[in-house]
Structures are given as C-alpha cells and as structure tokens.
Motif scaffolding. Sequence first.
Motif, mmCIF file in Angstrom:
data_model
loop_
_atom_site.group_PDB
_atom_site.id
_atom_site.type_symbol
_atom_site.label_atom_id
_atom_site.label_comp_id
_atom_site.label_asym_id
_atom_site.label_seq_id
_atom_site.Cartn_x
_atom_site.Cartn_y
_atom_site.Cartn_z
ATOM 1 N N LEU A 1 0.968 -1.227 0.036
ATOM 2 C CA LEU A 1 -0.061 0.117 0.063
ATOM 3 C C LEU A 1 0.687 1.285 -0.093
ATOM 4 O O LEU A 1 0.470 2.444 -0.622
ATOM 5 N N LYS A 2 1.924 1.258 0.853
ATOM 6 C CA LYS A 2 2.889 2.235 0.872
ATOM 7 C C LYS A 2 3.398 2.640 -0.748
ATOM 8 O O LYS A 2 3.546 3.725 -1.020
ATOM 9 N N ALA A 3 3.872 1.645 -1.392
ATOM 10 C CA ALA A 3 4.311 1.786 -2.552
ATOM 11 C C ALA A 3 3.444 2.540 -3.780
ATOM 12 O O ALA A 3 3.660 3.428 -4.406
ATOM 13 N N LEU A 4 2.182 1.928 -3.397
ATOM 14 C CA LEU A 4 1.245 2.453 -4.400
ATOM 15 C C LEU A 4 0.603 3.864 -4.113
ATOM 16 O O LEU A 4 0.504 4.523 -4.967
ATOM 17 N N LEU A 5 0.559 4.256 -2.814
ATOM 18 C CA LEU A 5 0.282 5.590 -2.409
ATOM 19 C C LEU A 5 1.364 6.661 -2.693
ATOM 20 O O LEU A 5 1.319 7.856 -3.140
ATOM 21 N N THR A 6 2.759 6.211 -2.483
ATOM 22 C CA THR A 6 3.826 6.816 -2.740
ATOM 23 C C THR A 6 4.011 7.405 -4.135
ATOM 24 O O THR A 6 4.257 8.569 -4.229
ATOM 25 N N ARG A 7 3.606 6.706 -4.937
ATOM 26 C CA ARG A 7 3.511 6.543 -6.358
ATOM 27 C C ARG A 7 2.440 7.657 -6.718
ATOM 28 O O ARG A 7 2.735 8.547 -7.770
ATOM 29 N N GLU A 8 1.526 7.878 -5.860
ATOM 30 C CA GLU A 8 0.384 8.858 -6.217
ATOM 31 C C GLU A 8 0.790 10.072 -5.631
ATOM 32 O O GLU A 8 -0.122 11.041 -5.765
ATOM 33 N N GLY A 9 1.794 10.201 -4.832
ATOM 34 C CA GLY A 9 2.377 11.606 -4.441
ATOM 35 C C GLY A 9 1.885 11.658 -3.080
ATOM 36 O O GLY A 9 2.204 12.670 -2.362
ATOM 37 N N TYR A 10 1.226 10.662 -2.312
ATOM 38 C CA TYR A 10 0.874 10.940 -1.052
ATOM 39 C C TYR A 10 2.143 10.405 0.136
ATOM 40 O O TYR A 10 3.092 9.839 -0.574
ATOM 41 N N THR A 11 2.310 11.384 0.954
ATOM 42 C CA THR A 11 3.198 11.131 2.152
ATOM 43 C C THR A 11 2.550 9.739 2.829
ATOM 44 O O THR A 11 1.202 9.978 3.348
ATOM 45 N N VAL A 12 3.064 8.841 3.186
ATOM 46 C CA VAL A 12 2.688 7.569 3.775
ATOM 47 C C VAL A 12 3.564 7.435 5.189
ATOM 48 O O VAL A 12 4.592 7.376 5.194
ATOM 49 N N VAL A 13 2.586 7.303 6.285
ATOM 50 C CA VAL A 13 3.107 6.979 7.460
ATOM 51 C C VAL A 13 2.408 5.722 7.865
ATOM 52 O O VAL A 13 1.427 5.393 7.429
ATOM 53 N N THR A 14 2.884 4.652 8.608
ATOM 54 C CA THR A 14 2.351 3.755 8.875
ATOM 55 C C THR A 14 2.424 3.229 10.417
ATOM 56 O O THR A 14 3.001 3.744 11.347
ATOM 57 N N ALA A 15 1.669 1.999 10.757
ATOM 58 C CA ALA A 15 1.683 1.602 12.063
ATOM 59 C C ALA A 15 1.170 0.050 11.737
ATOM 60 O O ALA A 15 0.459 -0.304 10.870
ATOM 61 N N CYS A 16 1.578 -0.661 12.975
ATOM 62 C CA CYS A 16 1.280 -2.166 12.557
ATOM 63 C C CYS A 16 0.402 -2.753 13.761
ATOM 64 O O CYS A 16 0.187 -3.967 13.710
ATOM 65 N N ASP A 17 -0.121 -1.655 14.629
ATOM 66 C CA ASP A 17 -1.265 -2.397 15.359
ATOM 67 C C ASP A 17 -2.301 -1.423 15.863
ATOM 68 O O ASP A 17 -1.839 -0.132 15.341
ATOM 69 N N GLY A 18 -3.251 -1.469 16.381
ATOM 70 C CA GLY A 18 -4.281 -0.627 16.804
ATOM 71 C C GLY A 18 -3.932 0.553 17.565
ATOM 72 O O GLY A 18 -4.149 1.755 17.272
ATOM 73 N N GLU A 19 -3.160 0.151 18.702
ATOM 74 C CA GLU A 19 -2.787 1.271 19.480
ATOM 75 C C GLU A 19 -1.775 2.324 18.993
ATOM 76 O O GLU A 19 -1.895 3.443 19.208
ATOM 77 N N GLU A 20 -0.964 1.684 18.232
ATOM 78 C CA GLU A 20 0.094 2.561 17.441
ATOM 79 C C GLU A 20 -0.736 3.351 16.575
ATOM 80 O O GLU A 20 -0.257 4.630 16.396
ATOM 81 N N ALA A 21 -1.481 2.798 15.845
ATOM 82 C CA ALA A 21 -2.621 3.714 14.833
ATOM 83 C C ALA A 21 -3.003 4.833 15.642
ATOM 84 O O ALA A 21 -3.002 6.164 14.987
ATOM 85 N N LEU A 22 -3.508 4.729 16.625
ATOM 86 C CA LEU A 22 -4.202 5.802 17.588
ATOM 87 C C LEU A 22 -3.066 7.142 18.018
ATOM 88 O O LEU A 22 -3.422 8.189 17.749
ATOM 89 N N ALA A 23 -1.978 6.554 17.942
ATOM 90 C CA ALA A 23 -0.556 7.338 18.562
ATOM 91 C C ALA A 23 -0.371 8.154 17.196
ATOM 92 O O ALA A 23 -0.404 9.378 17.393
ATOM 93 N N MET A 24 -0.261 7.351 16.099
ATOM 94 C CA MET A 24 -0.071 8.189 14.892
ATOM 95 C C MET A 24 -1.037 9.163 14.473
ATOM 96 O O MET A 24 -0.680 10.224 13.937
ATOM 97 N N VAL A 25 -2.474 8.761 14.797
ATOM 98 C CA VAL A 25 -3.265 9.568 14.310
ATOM 99 C C VAL A 25 -3.269 11.026 15.191
ATOM 100 O O VAL A 25 -3.413 12.105 14.623
ATOM 101 N N ALA A 26 -2.818 10.751 16.296
ATOM 102 C CA ALA A 26 -2.829 12.150 17.166
ATOM 103 C C ALA A 26 -1.589 12.781 17.140
ATOM 104 O O ALA A 26 -1.706 14.045 16.960
ATOM 105 N N SER A 27 -0.385 12.094 16.649
ATOM 106 C CA SER A 27 0.675 12.982 16.266
ATOM 107 C C SER A 27 0.932 13.367 14.955
ATOM 108 O O SER A 27 1.671 14.344 14.941
ATOM 109 N N THR A 28 0.490 12.580 13.900
ATOM 110 C CA THR A 28 0.718 13.158 12.702
ATOM 111 C C THR A 28 -0.518 13.816 12.057
ATOM 112 O O THR A 28 -0.466 14.156 10.632
ATOM 113 N N HIS A 29 -1.593 13.655 12.389
ATOM 114 C CA HIS A 29 -2.842 14.165 11.783
ATOM 115 C C HIS A 29 -2.962 13.977 10.462
ATOM 116 O O HIS A 29 -3.075 14.505 9.342
#
Length: 354
Positions: free
Chosen positions: A49-77
Amino acid sequence: MFVELHRSGIATDNVEDRHGVLTLPTTDVVRPAGKVLVVDDEAANVKLLKALLTREGYTVVTACDGEEALAMVASTHPDLVLMDVLMPKLSGYEVCERIKHNPATRLTPVVLITALHEREHKIQGITAGADDFLTKPVDPHELRARAHSLVRLKRYTDDLDSAESVIMSLALVIEARDAYTDGHCQRLAAYATLFGTALNLSEEEIGALFRGGYLHDIGKVGIPDAILLKAGRLTVSEYEQIKSHPVIGDRLCGELRSLRQVRPIVRHHHERLDGSGYPDGLKGDDIPLLAQIMGIVDVYDAITTKRPYKSAGTSDEAHAELLHEVQRGWRHKGLVETFISLKIEPSLAGGSRP
Ligand SMILES: [Fe+2]
C-alpha cells in the motif's frame, strides 16, 4: 516551494526519476497530495500500500497495530486512514470507533480494508463510523479513486476549519482593542454554554453558543476606535454606527457553513421582545432562542464587570436589571428566571484571555 508532476498529471515525490518530469510552482491548485496512515499487522501489506500511495504523491506513515495507529493519528494528523480490520490488540473497528468519537479526529476519513465479504462485517464497520471499505486484494485503481475523493473531502473541511479559526482570532483582536472588555468573550462563552446546558439544548446548539460568545461582537471591527473607545456620551450618529455592528458581524461570518448556527446570534443579540431592539426590530419568538440567551448573558456581564464609567456591579444587581427588562417587555421571563436560578458567579470564567 516547488512540487514535481509527471506529464500524466500524477504528483510524485520520486525525485530520482527525471524523465518526463515538469517542475511547477505550488499554487492553490497544485497542493501536496496529502498524508495517509496505513495500518496493518502484515508488513507485506503495508509495503504494498505504501508503494502504491507513494507513487500517487501521498506522504505515507505506517502503524502495525491499533494502539500505534491511534498514537499516529494523534501525532501526525493524517488526511486519510487506511486500516486492516483484523489486527492484534485493538481491531480496526475499535480503532475506527475511537477516531470517530474524538472531536479532534472525527473528520479524519477511515477506510477499512478487509478480506471479509460478509454483510455483518460491513455493518459493523458502518456502525464504527467507517467512511468506506476496500476488499483484499486491493485494486490499485479503486484505491486511487477512494483515496483521492476522501482526501479532497478532508481538505475541504480543513479549509472550513481554518476560515473559522481566522474569524475566532479576529474576535480576540477586537476584544484586545478595549482593555475594559478584557475576557468578555471568554466569559460570555462560559455563561452561555452553562445556560444552554441548563435548558437541555443540543450539543450543536451549545457549540454555537460557545462560538457565539466569542463572535457576537465581531462586527465591531468595522467601528472606528474614536467611537468604540469614546469615554464621553455618544452622539446620535455615533450610536447609529455602533448599532451597525450586528449586521457587519453577520456579513463577516458570511457563508461559512460551520458558523451557520452562530450567525443568528451575531445578528440578533441586541433585539428585544417588544421589537424596540436592533438591527431588525424582531419581536417575540421571531428572535432566535440562541440570540435571546446571548442577550441575557451580555447584560449580566456588562453589569458585573468594571468599565471606565462605573465599578463592577454584583450578581444581584445584574439579576435585578434583567428582571426590570422583563417588566419592560424586552426579555423572556422564563429564560431570565432560569438564568437567575443558575446562580452564576461573575468570577466564573476569570478575566484573562485564553
Ligand atoms: Fe453587541
């Protein structure tokens, strides 16, 4: 600042491939594609998914579980969350629900990615507040189309929020012009929301009262300092100019969708039930309830704070004035009595600016 576009029109951050690349100045039309958070416990899926989205010009950040996802949503908007449903610790549904319940993140679009075709899984996702679904294996064209439309929608709501925050800041600038009204907006927002809560108003109406506390006098930006800050008695024409502030304020709030419920407060907070108020001389129930509430707390604050020409009055004196205005036919008896029963103290909201 410059961004690079392929001749195909697809934005890219691949600066190594110079073949067929145009360099254009950034304008309102050409904006970075947006930031996407990809959440999946399978590293291979994240990579794809990162490769596909990066090719479209998106900046991609990632998380490998739900807790990390919530932290990333709060810190990277992020502008969009693409999330697997089945994950350890928190499921995609639970994470989605938390994102949508948090007022700071509820407008962030969430797309759930699932290999599950069953109807009940989709219903569970909709119940959790998911904006859309993608099925594994993800079709790149479908991903591109969904990401594009949801990020565009997020940008649109962000722009609305920005416009509103500019107007809110302007309100505080106006308050700062007059040292004697320091904290007035903050106090009105606090009094009006308490009053609205006591009246069992909806969350949306209470939100409008909070904003209205800050914005009700925003039209004073159009009144010259020489009149607004004049220590002596105003002439008739000066008073007429002061009376134009609700109309100027209404115009300033313009067509901002997020201020739709605030505009009647801005325009009608000086109306009186007998029609002797301004700017429209509305009578009785024609005066919007939220504007009547703001009118009451505005009088209360004017009496209980110090001004150049008077010392601060007590709550009892403010209540007596409000009851007097009920007798004159200016204010709603039940509303004033409810306000008095709240026993609000003048020091409630403090005097300092946020
Ligand atoms: Fe006003």
